[in-house]
Design an enzyme around this catalytic site. Sequence first.
Site, mmCIF file in Angstrom:
data_model
loop_
_atom_site.group_PDB
_atom_site.id
_atom_site.type_symbol
_atom_site.label_atom_id
_atom_site.label_comp_id
_atom_site.label_asym_id
_atom_site.label_seq_id
_atom_site.Cartn_x
_atom_site.Cartn_y
_atom_site.Cartn_z
ATOM 1 N N GLY A 272 0.918 -1.722 -0.003
ATOM 2 C CA GLY A 272 0.151 0.604 0.099
ATOM 3 C C GLY A 272 1.331 1.106 -0.220
ATOM 4 O O GLY A 272 0.157 2.016 -0.808
ATOM 5 N N GLU B 64 3.372 4.274 6.053
ATOM 6 C CA GLU B 64 1.839 3.478 5.905
ATOM 7 C C GLU B 64 1.443 4.225 5.307
ATOM 8 O O GLU B 64 1.214 5.134 5.161
ATOM 9 C CB GLU B 64 2.030 3.440 7.017
ATOM 10 C CG GLU B 64 1.814 1.914 7.720
ATOM 11 C CD GLU B 64 1.349 0.626 6.902
ATOM 12 O OE1 GLU B 64 0.953 0.785 6.021
ATOM 13 O OE2 GLU B 64 0.687 -0.631 7.993
ATOM 14 N N ASP B 65 0.465 3.859 4.086
ATOM 15 C CA ASP B 65 -1.000 4.271 4.019
ATOM 16 C C ASP B 65 -1.727 4.631 4.612
ATOM 17 O O ASP B 65 -1.994 6.433 4.339
ATOM 18 C CB ASP B 65 -1.362 3.811 2.910
ATOM 19 C CG ASP B 65 -1.310 1.901 2.704
ATOM 20 O OD1 ASP B 65 -1.347 1.551 4.394
ATOM 21 O OD2 ASP B 65 -2.399 1.101 1.919
ATOM 22 N N ASP C 219 -5.306 2.096 10.440
ATOM 23 C CA ASP C 219 -7.322 1.707 11.001
ATOM 24 C C ASP C 219 -6.910 1.333 11.849
ATOM 25 O O ASP C 219 -7.358 1.968 12.646
ATOM 26 C CB ASP C 219 -7.147 0.495 9.263
ATOM 27 C CG ASP C 219 -8.527 0.220 9.178
ATOM 28 O OD1 ASP C 219 -9.780 0.909 8.321
ATOM 29 O OD2 ASP C 219 -9.394 -1.009 9.646
ATOM 30 N N LYS D 180 -7.895 6.453 10.937
ATOM 31 C CA LYS D 180 -8.759 6.696 10.433
ATOM 32 C C LYS D 180 -8.848 6.870 12.187
ATOM 33 O O LYS D 180 -8.810 5.544 13.227
ATOM 34 C CB LYS D 180 -9.686 5.476 10.256
ATOM 35 C CG LYS D 180 -9.742 5.067 8.443
ATOM 36 C CD LYS D 180 -10.361 4.399 8.250
ATOM 37 C CE LYS D 180 -10.606 3.523 6.486
ATOM 38 N NZ LYS D 180 -11.087 2.171 6.464
ATOM 39 N N PHE E 71 -14.225 2.857 3.916
ATOM 40 C CA PHE E 71 -13.082 2.291 3.073
ATOM 41 C C PHE E 71 -12.731 2.978 1.761
ATOM 42 O O PHE E 71 -13.556 3.856 1.047
ATOM 43 C CB PHE E 71 -13.534 0.918 2.570
ATOM 44 C CG PHE E 71 -12.317 -0.080 1.891
ATOM 45 C CD1 PHE E 71 -12.133 -0.599 2.699
ATOM 46 C CD2 PHE E 71 -12.795 -0.605 0.163
ATOM 47 C CE1 PHE E 71 -10.833 -1.554 2.008
ATOM 48 C CE2 PHE E 71 -11.430 -0.953 -0.044
ATOM 49 C CZ PHE E 71 -11.036 -1.309 1.161
ATOM 50 N N VAL E 72 -11.506 3.531 1.481
ATOM 51 C CA VAL E 72 -10.890 4.084 0.682
ATOM 52 C C VAL E 72 -9.754 2.973 -0.660
ATOM 53 O O VAL E 72 -9.622 2.316 -0.256
ATOM 54 C CB VAL E 72 -9.952 5.224 1.289
ATOM 55 C CG1 VAL E 72 -11.081 6.239 1.652
ATOM 56 C CG2 VAL E 72 -9.606 5.187 2.287
ATOM 57 N N ASP F 198 -5.677 -0.502 -1.914
ATOM 58 C CA ASP F 198 -6.789 -0.938 -3.223
ATOM 59 C C ASP F 198 -7.810 -1.963 -2.733
ATOM 60 O O ASP F 198 -8.214 -1.513 -0.613
ATOM 61 C CB ASP F 198 -5.571 -2.842 -3.127
ATOM 62 C CG ASP F 198 -4.990 -3.507 -1.781
ATOM 63 O OD1 ASP F 198 -5.193 -3.125 -1.483
ATOM 64 O OD2 ASP F 198 -5.861 -4.862 -2.602
ATOM 65 N N ARG G 137 -4.753 0.113 -6.677
ATOM 66 C CA ARG G 137 -3.810 0.988 -6.826
ATOM 67 C C ARG G 137 -3.295 2.077 -7.799
ATOM 68 O O ARG G 137 -2.193 3.145 -7.414
ATOM 69 C CB ARG G 137 -2.741 -0.174 -6.443
ATOM 70 C CG ARG G 137 -2.853 -1.098 -5.303
ATOM 71 C CD ARG G 137 -1.793 -1.915 -4.658
ATOM 72 N NE ARG G 137 -1.837 -3.358 -4.093
ATOM 73 C CZ ARG G 137 -2.460 -3.131 -2.698
ATOM 74 N NH1 ARG G 137 -2.497 -2.142 -2.052
ATOM 75 N NH2 ARG G 137 -2.320 -4.751 -2.208
HETATM 76 P P1 IMP Z 1 -4.554 -1.874 10.694
HETATM 77 O O1 IMP Z 1 -3.829 -2.734 10.681
HETATM 78 O O2 IMP Z 1 -6.462 -2.765 10.683
HETATM 79 O O3 IMP Z 1 -4.341 -0.414 11.110
HETATM 80 O O4 IMP Z 1 -4.779 -1.682 9.047
HETATM 81 C C1 IMP Z 1 -3.294 -2.006 8.249
HETATM 82 C C2 IMP Z 1 -3.648 -1.803 6.830
HETATM 83 O O5 IMP Z 1 -5.013 -1.880 6.346
HETATM 84 C C3 IMP Z 1 -3.442 -0.488 6.115
HETATM 85 O O6 IMP Z 1 -2.197 -0.374 5.595
HETATM 86 C C4 IMP Z 1 -3.529 -1.336 4.674
HETATM 87 O O7 IMP Z 1 -3.136 -2.112 3.909
HETATM 88 C C5 IMP Z 1 -5.688 -2.222 5.414
HETATM 89 N N1 IMP Z 1 -6.625 -0.575 4.665
HETATM 90 C C6 IMP Z 1 -7.344 -0.579 5.981
HETATM 91 N N2 IMP Z 1 -8.412 0.277 5.608
HETATM 92 C C7 IMP Z 1 -7.665 0.397 4.246
HETATM 93 C C8 IMP Z 1 -9.061 0.632 3.734
HETATM 94 O O8 IMP Z 1 -9.588 1.617 3.804
HETATM 95 N N3 IMP Z 1 -8.616 0.911 2.061
HETATM 96 C C9 IMP Z 1 -8.103 0.128 2.066
HETATM 97 N N4 IMP Z 1 -6.765 -0.322 2.363
HETATM 98 C C10 IMP Z 1 -6.922 -0.347 4.262
HETATM 99 MG MG MG Z 2 -0.629 -1.272 4.291
#
Ligand code: IMP
Ligand code: MG
Length: 178
Positions: free
Chosen positions: A48, A102-103, A106, A134, A155-156, A162, A168
């Site tokens: 990402g 990081e992209d 979440d 978020k 979701f984005v 992706d 992407r």
């Molecule tokens: P986390 O571990 O829940 O913080 O999520 C991290 C990973 O989930 C990110 O690096 C993304 O790859 C993926 N992710 C979380 N939210 C989204 C979204 O809205 N769109 C696409 N990928 C997401």
């Molecule tokens: Mg990621």
Amino acid sequence: MNTVKIHNRSFDIYLESSKLDFAISNLAQRINADYGGKNPLFVGVLNGAFRFAADLMKYIDIDCEINFVKLSSYRGTESTGRVNNLIGLNSDIGGRHVVILEDIVDTGHTWDYLNEIFLPKSPASLKIATLLYKPEPYQSSLPVDYVGFEIPNLFVVGYGLDYDGQGRNLNDIYQIKS
Ligand code: IMP
Ligand code: MG
């Protein structure tokens, strides 16, 4: 494009590339100011973050090193909350100032997991720079240090992010239509 369709879901334009570029140059200026003379090690999280990392580096003008790691934890439009293994970490991070790229942050599970992996290797410091954050689904107690945009819990896709492998390549970021 104002709307895109991916796997039969519709997404509306949310953050245009000019806005992304402006936020990324501001983040880079903060990082340049905070890390000058520290030779930070940036660690981009694939897939990402590939575009964010590349564009951020256009504005980083201090001595630094960049690496990429890969892990996977995400399926479809909801986080599984599980993080698998990490591959590709080939720099010695002992004593280094590490900045994860990081992209999106979440739930924060990935950020928690990266702390578990990196901290025992004794970096001088460990921080994160993320294009998107978020706050609503975030469950970690760790600070999220550098944030491009705080966004709602929707979701984005686009600009590296992706939806089941697609999207992407989009230059702007799109938000899912309810
Ligand atoms: P986390 O571990 O829940 O913080 O999520 C991290 C990973 O989930 C990110 O690096 C993304 O790859 C993926 N992710 C979380 N939210 C989204 C979204 O809205 N769109 C696409 N990928 C997401
Ligand atoms: Mg990621």
